[in-house]
Design a protein around this motif. Structure first.
Motif, PDB file in Angstrom:
ATOM      1  N   ARG A 142       0.827  -1.211   0.000  1.00 36.63           N
ATOM      2  CA  ARG A 142       0.000   0.000   0.000  1.00 36.63           C
ATOM      3  C   ARG A 142       0.859   1.258   0.000  1.00 36.63           C
ATOM      4  NH1 ARG A 142      -4.206  -0.087   4.645  1.00 36.63           N
ATOM      5  NH2 ARG A 142      -2.300   0.015   5.850  1.00 36.63           N
ATOM      6  N   ILE A 143       1.952   1.235   0.751  1.00 36.77           N
ATOM      7  CA  ILE A 143       2.845   2.401   0.777  1.00 36.77           C
ATOM      8  C   ILE A 143       3.476   2.618  -0.593  1.00 36.77           C
ATOM      9  CG2 ILE A 143       4.986   3.291   1.769  1.00 36.77           C
ATOM     10  CD1 ILE A 143       4.230   1.868   4.365  1.00 36.77           C
ATOM     11  N   LEU A 144       3.870   1.533  -1.245  1.00 38.99           N
ATOM     12  CA  LEU A 144       4.438   1.662  -2.591  1.00 38.99           C
ATOM     13  C   LEU A 144       3.410   2.203  -3.582  1.00 38.99           C
ATOM     14  CD1 LEU A 144       6.543  -1.636  -2.840  1.00 38.99           C
ATOM     15  CD2 LEU A 144       7.387   0.700  -2.561  1.00 38.99           C
ATOM     16  N   ASP A 145       2.167   1.789  -3.424  1.00 37.04           N
ATOM     17  CA  ASP A 145       1.112   2.313  -4.293  1.00 37.04           C
ATOM     18  C   ASP A 145       0.930   3.815  -4.092  1.00 37.04           C
ATOM     19  OD1 ASP A 145       0.706  -0.179  -5.332  1.00 37.04           O
ATOM     20  OD2 ASP A 145      -0.962  -0.688  -3.988  1.00 37.04           O
ATOM     21  N   GLU A 146       1.036   4.250  -2.830  1.00 29.76           N
ATOM     22  CA  GLU A 146       0.908   5.683  -2.559  1.00 29.76           C
ATOM     23  C   GLU A 146       2.040   6.466  -3.223  1.00 29.76           C
ATOM     24  OE1 GLU A 146       0.763   6.300   1.606  1.00 29.76           O
ATOM     25  OE2 GLU A 146      -1.081   5.145   1.888  1.00 29.76           O
ATOM     26  N   LEU A 147       3.236   5.934  -3.152  1.00 29.00           N
ATOM     27  CA  LEU A 147       4.358   6.608  -3.803  1.00 29.00           C
ATOM     28  C   LEU A 147       4.177   6.658  -5.314  1.00 29.00           C
ATOM     29  CD1 LEU A 147       7.344   5.109  -1.753  1.00 29.00           C
ATOM     30  CD2 LEU A 147       6.346   7.385  -1.544  1.00 29.00           C
TER      31      LEU A 147
END
Length: 323
Positions: A142-147
């Motif tokens: 999810r954090i990678l998707d946000e980036l």
């Protein structure tokens, strides 16, 4: 006439006593001579065995003759041995305490201390920088998707500006096109500055603080996370949040730009809901921090959020447009 008698020898024994004294004296002389002979014979015996007699044997014989113990050690009745042992212990204790440290040893100890301190700081910094090491796989995804979404937003903004430049260059009426773009830019800046109302998809964040443990810096962290996730307009209760907004603790609540707001704190946020909500729920993020203070946090997505709190546009005192 009487004849004079000859004078008597004073120390000369007479009669049977003299006879008894002479054998005793000769016996004493014989014993002394025998002891001397035995000593000479012992020395000759040790010398005759290949010359292996040493000064240690002579000292042992002398010690035995003088009444000492075997090996030349003092006997138990002699207190000199105990005194020497106590003196040796005292010398050993004085050599061990207080410790004697040289300058080289102090230098090495200082270098080792500095090295250990540096290693400890390095380990601590590595631990802080790897805060996401224990996160779950879905949280990391999810954090990678946000980036990725943030990068895409920046790319879209770049493309939009490139299109505007192209339109200005290719338009037959460049003045009219410039006027349209100026109006659109003014509207966008008005939303960011809080001088005009805004509406669009987004989320609502409600923080209920029954214990009064929520502080201003926790709400500020929430605002920063929302901005980083792409929030375009934010409102807390009836106060519009802009670039110059500040928060401070107050009795019974928090002051936002000098205006007091109290629990429950209601955030109205316009932006992409799929980016805003995960940004608040990351491990160790805003929601977990507030819940540690026993505050109740609720996040809800909505297709239409209205941000209608306005701020007065202040005219700058010195800055003027250069166009």
């Amino acid at each position: 006439m009487r004849s004079a008698l000859p004078p008597e020898e004073p120390n000369k024994p007479s009669g049977e006593g003299a006879e008894d004294a002479q054998p005793a004296a000769s016996a004493a002389k014989g014993a002394e001579k025998d002891r001397e002979n035995s000593t000479d014979k012992g020395a000759e015996k040790h010398t005759g065995n290949g010359g292996e007699a040493t000064a240690e044997a002579t000292a042992e014989a002398t010690a035995e003759a003088s009444g000492g113990g075997p090996g030349g050690e003092p006997s138990a009745a002699d207190p000199a041995g105990g005194e020497e042992e106590q003196s040796g212990r005292r010398r050993l204790a004085r050599s061990l305490w207080p410790p004697k440290v040289s300058r080289a040893q102090l230098t090495v100890a200082l270098l080792l201390f500095v090295l250990g301190l540096g290693l400890a700081i390095q380990v601590a910094s590595n631990s802080e920088s790897s805060a996401l090491r224990g996160a779950r796989q879905e949280d990391l995804v999810r954090i990678l998707d946000e980036l990725d979404d943030r990068t895409q937003r920046l790319e879209d903004e770049k493309q939009r500006l490139d299109d505007q430049r192209t339109e200005l260059e290719n338009s037959s009426d460049q003045a009219e096109e410039a006027r349209k773009q100026t109006i659109e830019k003014e509207r966008q800046l008005g939303v960011l500055a809080g001088t005009v109302a805004a509406q669009g998809p987004g989320i609502t964040l409600t923080v209920t603080d029954a214990r009064g443990a929520v502080e201003a810096d926790m709400l500020l962290d929430a605002i920063q996370e929302l901005r980083a996730a792409g929030a375009e307009a934010i409102q807390i209760n009836d106060v519009r949040v802009v670039a110059s907004t500040y928060l401070e603790d107050a009795e019974g609540g928090v002051r936002v730009d000098g205006r007091k707001v109290a629990s429950p704190y209601r955030f109205k946020v316009i932006g992409k809901p799929k980016d805003l909500e995960p940004a608040l729920n990351i491990p160790g993020g805003v929601v977990q921090t507030l819940e540690k203070e026993q505050a109740t946090v609720a996040v809800a997505q909505a297709e239409k959020i209205v941000v209608d709190a306005l701020r007065r546009a202040n005219r700058p005192d010195y800055a003027r447009s250069s166009s």
